[in-house]
Design a protein around this motif. Structure first.
Motif, PDB file in Angstrom:
ATOM      1  N   UNK A 257      36.477  46.989  45.907  1.00 21.85           N
ATOM      2  CA  UNK A 257      37.136  48.485  45.534  1.00 21.85           C
ATOM      3  C   UNK A 257      38.577  47.870  45.938  1.00 21.85           C
ATOM      4  N   UNK A 258      39.268  47.846  44.827  1.00 28.98           N
ATOM      5  CA  UNK A 258      40.878  47.590  44.627  1.00 28.98           C
ATOM      6  C   UNK A 258      41.441  48.679  43.755  1.00 28.98           C
ATOM      7  N   UNK A 259      41.527  49.793  44.389  1.00 30.31           N
ATOM      8  CA  UNK A 259      42.167  51.019  43.590  1.00 30.31           C
ATOM      9  C   UNK A 259      43.646  51.035  43.417  1.00 30.31           C
ATOM     10  N   UNK A 260      44.121  49.763  42.760  1.00 30.39           N
ATOM     11  CA  UNK A 260      45.719  49.491  42.879  1.00 30.39           C
ATOM     12  C   UNK A 260      46.290  50.183  41.671  1.00 30.39           C
ATOM     13  N   UNK A 281      38.327  50.022  40.221  1.00 33.63           N
ATOM     14  CA  UNK A 281      39.798  49.978  40.147  1.00 33.63           C
ATOM     15  C   UNK A 281      40.395  51.446  39.782  1.00 33.63           C
ATOM     16  N   UNK A 282      41.638  51.408  39.710  1.00 33.92           N
ATOM     17  CA  UNK A 282      42.413  52.628  39.304  1.00 33.92           C
ATOM     18  C   UNK A 282      42.355  52.961  38.014  1.00 33.92           C
ATOM     19  N   UNK A 283      42.551  54.259  37.678  1.00 29.93           N
ATOM     20  CA  UNK A 283      42.953  54.727  36.155  1.00 29.93           C
ATOM     21  C   UNK A 283      44.094  53.927  35.881  1.00 29.93           C
ATOM     22  N   UNK A 284      44.941  53.505  36.616  1.00 29.42           N
ATOM     23  CA  UNK A 284      46.450  52.995  36.280  1.00 29.42           C
ATOM     24  C   UNK A 284      46.000  51.607  35.655  1.00 29.42           C
ATOM     25  N   UNK A 285      45.164  50.997  36.242  1.00 29.45           N
ATOM     26  CA  UNK A 285      44.791  49.509  35.466  1.00 29.45           C
ATOM     27  C   UNK A 285      43.649  49.501  34.550  1.00 29.45           C
ATOM     28  N   UNK A 286      43.386  50.792  34.059  1.00 32.12           N
ATOM     29  CA  UNK A 286      42.567  50.482  32.646  1.00 32.12           C
ATOM     30  C   UNK A 286      43.113  50.132  31.636  1.00 32.12           C
ATOM     31  N   UNK A 294      31.629  52.112  33.747  1.00 29.13           N
ATOM     32  CA  UNK A 294      30.428  52.195  33.509  1.00 29.13           C
ATOM     33  C   UNK A 294      29.833  51.026  32.851  1.00 29.13           C
ATOM     34  N   UNK A 295      30.493  49.892  32.530  1.00 29.04           N
ATOM     35  CA  UNK A 295      29.861  48.761  31.844  1.00 29.04           C
ATOM     36  C   UNK A 295      30.130  47.667  33.149  1.00 29.04           C
ATOM     37  N   UNK A 296      31.249  47.237  33.494  1.00 28.31           N
ATOM     38  CA  UNK A 296      31.326  46.394  34.433  1.00 28.31           C
ATOM     39  C   UNK A 296      32.265  46.643  35.729  1.00 28.31           C
ATOM     40  N   UNK A 297      32.295  47.738  35.595  1.00 27.77           N
ATOM     41  CA  UNK A 297      33.141  48.586  36.846  1.00 27.77           C
ATOM     42  C   UNK A 297      33.370  49.930  36.584  1.00 27.77           C
ATOM     43  N   UNK A 298      34.335  50.541  37.249  1.00 26.61           N
ATOM     44  CA  UNK A 298      34.670  51.987  37.303  1.00 26.61           C
ATOM     45  C   UNK A 298      36.006  52.343  37.749  1.00 26.61           C
ATOM     46  N   UNK A 299      36.608  53.492  37.092  1.00 27.76           N
ATOM     47  CA  UNK A 299      37.842  53.717  37.548  1.00 27.76           C
ATOM     48  C   UNK A 299      37.891  55.089  38.316  1.00 27.76           C
TER      49      UNK A 299
END
Length: 357
Positions: A257-260, A281-286, A294-299
């Motif tokens: 969990x790194x929502x940077x 991660x965070x939406x900002x890192x999308x 939903x494939x290898x992580x989430x935002x």
């Protein structure tokens, strides 16, 4: 080739740039190139360390003191190319040495100064970071080539520098241990700063008392983390951890969990996925392009602890086997071998171009 790497951060400092440089140096040497790193104080082989002092605002980092011996060392080394990884003392000295001798220069943009205002609790921090960013652009505008680690960073820098080259920040994937059988804890790994999302991670640990949370890393917010751990039995603070401890943690964690909001690439994302550990991660890192929702992580939205808590509760209900395998497969795109392949080509083109000039 003889390659000089200039960086104000290097092992044993635990950040993505230093980890990448250690792996990159080793890979270039494996291919027969001569490599020398120019950085702040270091006892590593093949490394020249400037005298330095601890940065008062961020004591995990050091500030180099310019001394002429660095130029003498570079003169003895005789680099064919100078690759700058930070724009400050080491980057400036590396550029000045190369410019006077007609040696090609390339710089990689690693640090998102624009979104780091939450890193330090200090008056005028936004102004200081803006000065840092403007100097970064000033120096890099003089280089023969600028590398961005992701398409999103390339897009952001276009208005300042024009055309750049996108080459991912690869790592040595072979060090990490793929593991499908995860333990039941959530991991934060990185600098303990507001822009990395540590405050929200702590708040989530209080909202989800029945779950276990582990924190590894150091930084200005360490006192807050230590006080939080004293009051919350479901949170464990591990402090600074060794490379082997990091590899072990990432292989066992259920989720990183790194929502940077301050990532130009996200080395720790790749390290986690190479261990079979999905990433929140965070939406900002999308737009970095490493994570796929939903494939290898989430935002989740940066700064929104409630959305993080809800997402963790959703993830707990999922069969993770497929996502774990997807994460591992995705990590294969970011090997140090691929990065070295692309940089060898770029180095060669720049050296040939300078020779013709």
């Amino acid at each position: 080739m003889r390659v000089a790497l200039c960086s104000d951060t290097y092992h044993p400092i635990a950040d993505g740039v230093s980890r990448h440089l250690v792996d990159f140096k080793a890979e270039l040497e494996r291919r027969g190139h001569k490599v020398r790193v120019y950085t702040v104080f270091s006892t590593n082989d093949g490394v020249f360390g400037l005298p330095s002092y601890r940065f008062p605002l961020y004591k995990e980092y050091r500030v180099g003191i310019p001394v002429y011996e660095l130029y003498r060392d570079m003169q003895r080394f005789q680099p064919d190319i100078v690759h700058i990884h930070t724009p400050f003392v080491l980057g400036t000295m590396g550029y000045r040495f190369a410019r006077k001798r007609g040696i090609p220069t390339v710089g990689t943009y690693h640090t998102d100064f624009v979104n780091m205002n939450g890193t330090l609790n200090f008056p005028f921090i936004k102004s200081l970071l803006n000065i840092g960013f403007q100097y970064n652009m000033h120096l890099y505008s003089k280089l023969d080539a600028v590398i961005t680690p992701s398409k999103s960073t390339e897009k952001f820098l276009y208005s300042y520098l024009g055309k750049t080259v996108t080459i991912p920040v690869g790592i040595d994937l072979s060090k990490f241990r793929f593991n499908e059988n995860k333990e039941d804890f959530y991991l934060f790994l990185g600098r303990l700063t507001r822009d990395k999302g540590i405050v929200e991670f702590l708040k989530v640990s209080s909202m989800l008392k029945g779950r276990k949370f582990k924190i590894a890393g150091t930084g200005p917010m360490r006192p807050l983390v230590e006080k939080w751990v004293e009051r919350n039995e479901n949170v464990e603070y591990l402090g600074y951890i060794s490379e082997e401890e990091k590899i072990d943690l990432l292989s066992r964690a259920k989720l990183l969990v790194v929502p940077s909001r301050a990532e130009t690439f996200g080395v720790v994302y790749v390290e986690a996925m190479a261990s079979g550990t999905p990433v929140l991660g965070s939406q900002e890192s999308r737009e970095i392009g490493i994570l796929q929702d939903g494939f290898n992580g989430w935002f989740v939205k940066f700064g929104d602890e409630e959305s993080i808590a809800r997402k963790i509760e959703e993830i707990d209900k999922l069969d993770m086997k497929g996502i774990i395998r997807n994460a591992y497969a995705s990590s294969r795109e970011y090997s140090i071998e691929r990065t070295a392949d692309e940089l060898e080509v770029l180095y060669g083109e720049l050296i040939e171009s300078k020779g013709k000039g």
